[in-house]
Scaffold this motif. Structure first.
Motif: not given
Length: 947
Positions: A382, A386, A522, A526, A529, A628-629, A631-632
């Motif tokens: 991820p 961006s 989006t 996703k 991800l 997202d968090h 995945s981080h």
């Protein structure tokens, strides 16, 4: 008669008194006896030889009238120059060449006695005639020596040729040095006399010398008519017009020669170093050039989240495409400095359209970069999609030259480089900023419609405030008075110039993404991800399968394990285990990684992808605790696990030593999988409010989980129940093949996820005691019940350390943004503030987060983040990652202390602007139960949000 004389034989002949028709013993009146020595028989058989001739074995065999045989007798003789020598009774000779043996038989007619003679050539005779075994042995030795000599010759010839290539290469490099020092006509004078003396000499290996020279210097002398002549001389002989560069070796010619040849060798660099100051530098001024600098926006923060191999994969992939485009357009790539790409047009070959070419090149690079980052996100994780690039262009004169010395290379200097760098640094993401000088050249070339003036001037070092432009070459040329207006009138369509449609660069980017099936929305982000998380989990599943295949027979798991109802139950009523025992089979010292032939079935891959997609869909759309968090966190956990498994203290350390030093973690793929799995699911269905708020609201979940670790237990329950669904049978069979592995998986999952609840004071206190017991036993007061002396045994201590390391990985990964680059920290910090601020506005928070947010972060660093980062070093299993995380945490704490107040002010202002878009609704109400299709509507204080 004795061994000295030899052996004798006796023949007896009967004498009858009459001549009857039938002989009978009664008619015998006497006997005639003949006795002779075998030595006398062999006396005259040597034929005058002066050496031993043969070896003879005599054997007698008597057959009795009744058909039986008397025991045979044998004797051995050696025939030599003196006659025959008796050797002895028995078969004492005849051990030589069996193939040359001759056999003879003798017997009287009607007699029952038979003599057999076996004659062998003597060793001396075989040696003289060359038929002995020793001679054959010597022949074999001679043949081996011959082949060895041939082999040595070929090896010697190979090294001679290899050395000759080195000499030729060195000579070619020396020629380059001479060419860079002296002009063409000077070289002709230097080598003229030598060439004249070699006029009649034969040219040795002319083709080889010519090719090897041309490989390094296109202006080296050529062989014509048996002698070396210069290129200028060849041109004069052919009647061609000579150029100045044929007689004078200009700096521009030297630069072109340097750039057209391979990278200089170490020997060449050494020669240049020793002669610096004795020869003129290779440098020139190019008046008409355009320089481009491109830098990746957010690259440093992106790197702090990833492993070195992933960073280089991105740079190699992107810059390889840039190089391909540069070759197509004739752009000269100067160098890459970190993530900054430097290119120029107008040198070494001058061209008038240098500004147009570099403008087209910059646009192509920008489009390529955005397409590649979308593709690479599935492999690099991820945040890759961006990333963006800033481009800066400026036109003007540059000084270009070869900076000689160690690793000589081509360099650009001058004010043009500084302004181009300022154009890049003051630019914006995915935009191309050009200076006024470059804009003037584009306008003069009829490309003014590519430019859009930037709002406000830009401050450039040494230039003050200057006007700049955005480059958007996808915009259409305005139709003024040319063929375009005529064409439009012929088709019956016309419009004002202001109404001519334009194509923005953003639209061009979206169109390029669509060409490869990527939509800029989006849902597609996703999906990327989801695929990336599934790929990470699959890599650890492959380790599990490979490890299981090595420890067990191939058919040990043919029967698929089907969990019972009791196995599927998940209960939090039992006391949390402080130590997850690691079985001895997992502690395998000879584990060297996944075999190349290990794979999982397509059905299991599909189930894994569906499971990750299901988990992703169950994450709520909250600012911070979202997919997202997750995945981080997964990316950070994967990075730390790889450091544990691949970090070697020295070159001599083997796999078994790593396994022992890492408490068995590096050789336990199931436990590694659980950590990554826990990272993915640890915040499923998080409502965006802390556990204390759920307890305060008397949320049904708080009641269900006894008001303790409510959100974490909810996430564990959801992840486990989804995994236990029948549609994931194949996936279950890969993760665990028996009840013991299933219980161990469940226990590790609960331990790892619950450790992220840092608000649980009781668990935090127990965690500190466990840490002291494991890594600082001399300072610990915790006693273990398993040992009478209060100390853990080796197995329990190893399992405790491994459990704590896994929990440490999870805790660090959950707040990894605080131990990464400043940009990553501030990005997630803003999201967390937005989440708490949103909850407060909705009435789900007891305190306005803007109050004390700055000071609260300082305390969070001092009492949790930095001590947590220091524990990474205390573990001793994370290698350089421990220092990296601690350094980032300390640096972020320092910068927050300096810039925190301003950061909070901007953050609060942006959040207030965002909140103002929502219309507050008075008389708010709350529906505690689902409405319609299971949707829950939160309407406290603000307009309804469906989740």
């Amino acid at each position: 008669e004795g061994e000295a004389e030899g052996v004798c034989s006796a023949f007896f002949y009967p004498v009858y008194d009459a001549h009857p028709s039938e002989k009978s013993p009664s008619n015998i009146t006497g006997v005639v006896a003949e006795i002779f020595s075998w030595t006398d028989v062999f006396m005259h058989m040597h034929h005058g030889q002066v050496h031993n001739v043969a070896e003879v074995i005599i054997e007698s065999k008597l057959t009795l009238p009744d058909g039986s045989h008397r025991p045979s007798k044998s004797a051995s003789y050696l025939l030599n120059a003196d006659g025959a020598s008796f050797i002895g009774m028995g078969r004492l000779v005849g051990k030589g060449d069996k193939e040359m043996m001759q056999t003879f038989g003798y017997s009287n007619l009607g007699d029952n006695l038979t003599y057999t003679f076996e004659i062998y050539p003597s060793d001396e005779l075989c040696y003289k005639e060359g038929i002995s075994g020793k001679a054959a042995f010597l022949a074999v030795i001679a043949a081996c020596f011959f082949f060895l000599s041939v082999l040595v010759f070929f090896v010697y010839d190979y090294f001679v040729n290899y050395r000759q290539k080195i000499v030729v290469r060195s000579a070619a490099h020396s020629t380059r040095i001479v060419n860079s020092l002296y002009p063409q006509f000077v070289r002709e004078n230097l080598f003229g006399n030598e060439n004249q003396t070699r006029k009649d000499a034969p040219i040795v290996d002319q083709a080889t010398n010519t090719n090897s020279t041309q490989e390094y210097d296109e202006e080296d002398p050529q062989v014509v008519g048996g002698q070396l002549v210069s290129s200028a001389s060849v041109q004069r002989r052919k009647g061609l017009k000579s150029k100045v560069s044929d007689f004078v070796d200009t700096p521009a010619t030297q630069l072109k020669r340097f750039l057209n040849h391979p990278m200089p060798s170490r020997e060449y660099d050494y020669n240049l170093c020793t002669e610096i100051g004795q020869m003129e530098p290779i440098a020139e001024v190019f008046e008409k050039t355009t320089v481009m600098l491109a830098d990746i926006e957010g690259f440093t923060a992106w790197c702090s989240e990833r492993e070195p191999s992933q960073v280089f994969r991105l740079l190699e992939t992107v810059y390889r495409e840039f190089d391909i485009e540069a070759r197509k357009l004739g752009v000269f790539k100067v160098e890459t400095v970190g993530d900054c790409y430097v290119a120029v047009t107008g040198l070494p070959d001058q061209r008038d359209d240098h500004a147009i070419v570099i403008a087209k090149y910059a646009v192509r690079c920008l489009l390529k970069f955005n397409v590649l980052t979308k593709r690479l996100e599935a492999n690099l994780g991820p945040g890759t999609a961006s990333l963006g690039m800033r481009f800066g262009l400026h036109s003007g004169p540059v000084m270009a030259g070869v900076l000689r010395g160690e690793k000589s290379r081509f360099q650009l200097f001058g004010d043009t480089i500084n302004v181009a760098s300022r154009m890049e640094s003051t630019g914006e993401k995915n935009m191309i900023q050009v200076s006024q000088d470059t804009a003037d050249l584009l306008n003069a070339s009829g490309k003014g419609h590519w430019l859009t003036p930037r709002d406000g001037p830009v401050s450039a070092k040494g230039k003050g405030s200057i006007l700049t432009y955005w480059l958007q070459p996808n915009r259409r040329r305005p139709s003024m008075h040319g063929s375009l207006r005529q064409t439009m009138s012929e088709t019956g369509s016309s419009s004002d110039d202001a109404n001519v449609p334009t194509v923005s660069l953003d639209r061009a980017l979206r169109q390029s993404w669509k060409c490869i099936g990527i939509e800029n929305d989006t849902l597609v982000a996703k999906e990327r991800l989801i695929r990336w998380n599934a790929a990470i989990l699959e890599s650890f599943l492959l380790k599990i399968v490979d490890n299981r295949n090595i420890h067990s027979a191939a058919d040990a798991f043919l029967d698929q394990f089907i969990p019972s109802k009791e196995d599927k139950l998940l209960s939090f009523s039992e006391k949390l285990s402080e130590t997850v025992m690691f079985p001895d089979v997992a502690y395998r010292d000879d584990y060297y990684g996944v075999s190349s032939d290990v794979a999982i079935s397509p059905e299991a891959q599909i189930e894994l992808l569906e499971y990750v997609a299901k988990i992703a869909s169950m994450y709520r759309d909250v600012p911070f605790h979202n997919f997202d968090h997750a995945s981080h966190v997964t990316m950070s956990a994967n990075k730390l696990l790889n450091r544990v498994c691949t970090t070697f203290e020295d070159e001599e350390e083997d796999i078994s030593s790593v396994a022992a030093r890492t408490f068995g973690i590096s050789a336990d793929p199931l436990a590694q999988f659980v950590v990554v799995f826990s990272s993915l699911v640890h915040d499923v269905d998080h409502q965006g409010v802390p556990n204390a708020q759920l307890v305060k609201e008397v949320d049904p979940l708080a009641i269900q989980f006894d008001n303790r670790s409510v959100a974490e237990k909810r996430s564990i329950t959801i992840a486990w129940n989804v995994l236990m669904e029948d549609r994931f049978r194949e996936l279950q069979s890969l993760i665990f093949v028996n009840g013991d592995e299933m219980r161990r998986f469940k226990q590790l999952l609960v331990n790892t996820v619950l450790t992220t609840d840092i608000s649980d004071k009781e668990r935090s206190a127990i965690g500190k005691l466990r840490w002291q017991e494991a890594f600082h036993p001399s300072q610990s007061s915790l006693l273990d019940e398993e040992s009478s002396n209060g100390r853990l045994n080796d197995t329990s201590l190893r399992s405790l350390k491994a459990t704590l390391v896994f929990e440490q990985i999870m805790q660090v990964s959950d707040v990894a943004h605080t131990m990464q680059h400043w940009e990553a920290f501030t990005k997630w910090n803003k999201r967390l503030y937005r989440e708490l601020s949103k909850g407060y506005r909705e009435g789900r928070g007891s305190m306005d987060p803007r109050e004390g947010w700055c000071d609260g972060e300082i305390g969070f660093f001092d009492f949790y983040i930095i001590p947590l980062a220091k524990k990474l070093k205390e573990c001793g299993v994370f290698g350089s990652a421990a220092s990296e995380y601690l350094d980032y945490a300390s640096e972020n704490r320092r910068r927050w202390e300096e810039e925190g107040k301003e950061t909070v002010r901007v953050m609060v202002m942006e959040d207030d602007v965002l909140a103002a878009k929502y219309v507050p609704r008075r008389n708010a109400y709350l529906h505690p139960k689902g409405i319609g299709d299971g949707h829950i509507v939160h309407t406290v204080g603000w307009m309804a949000f469906e989740t």
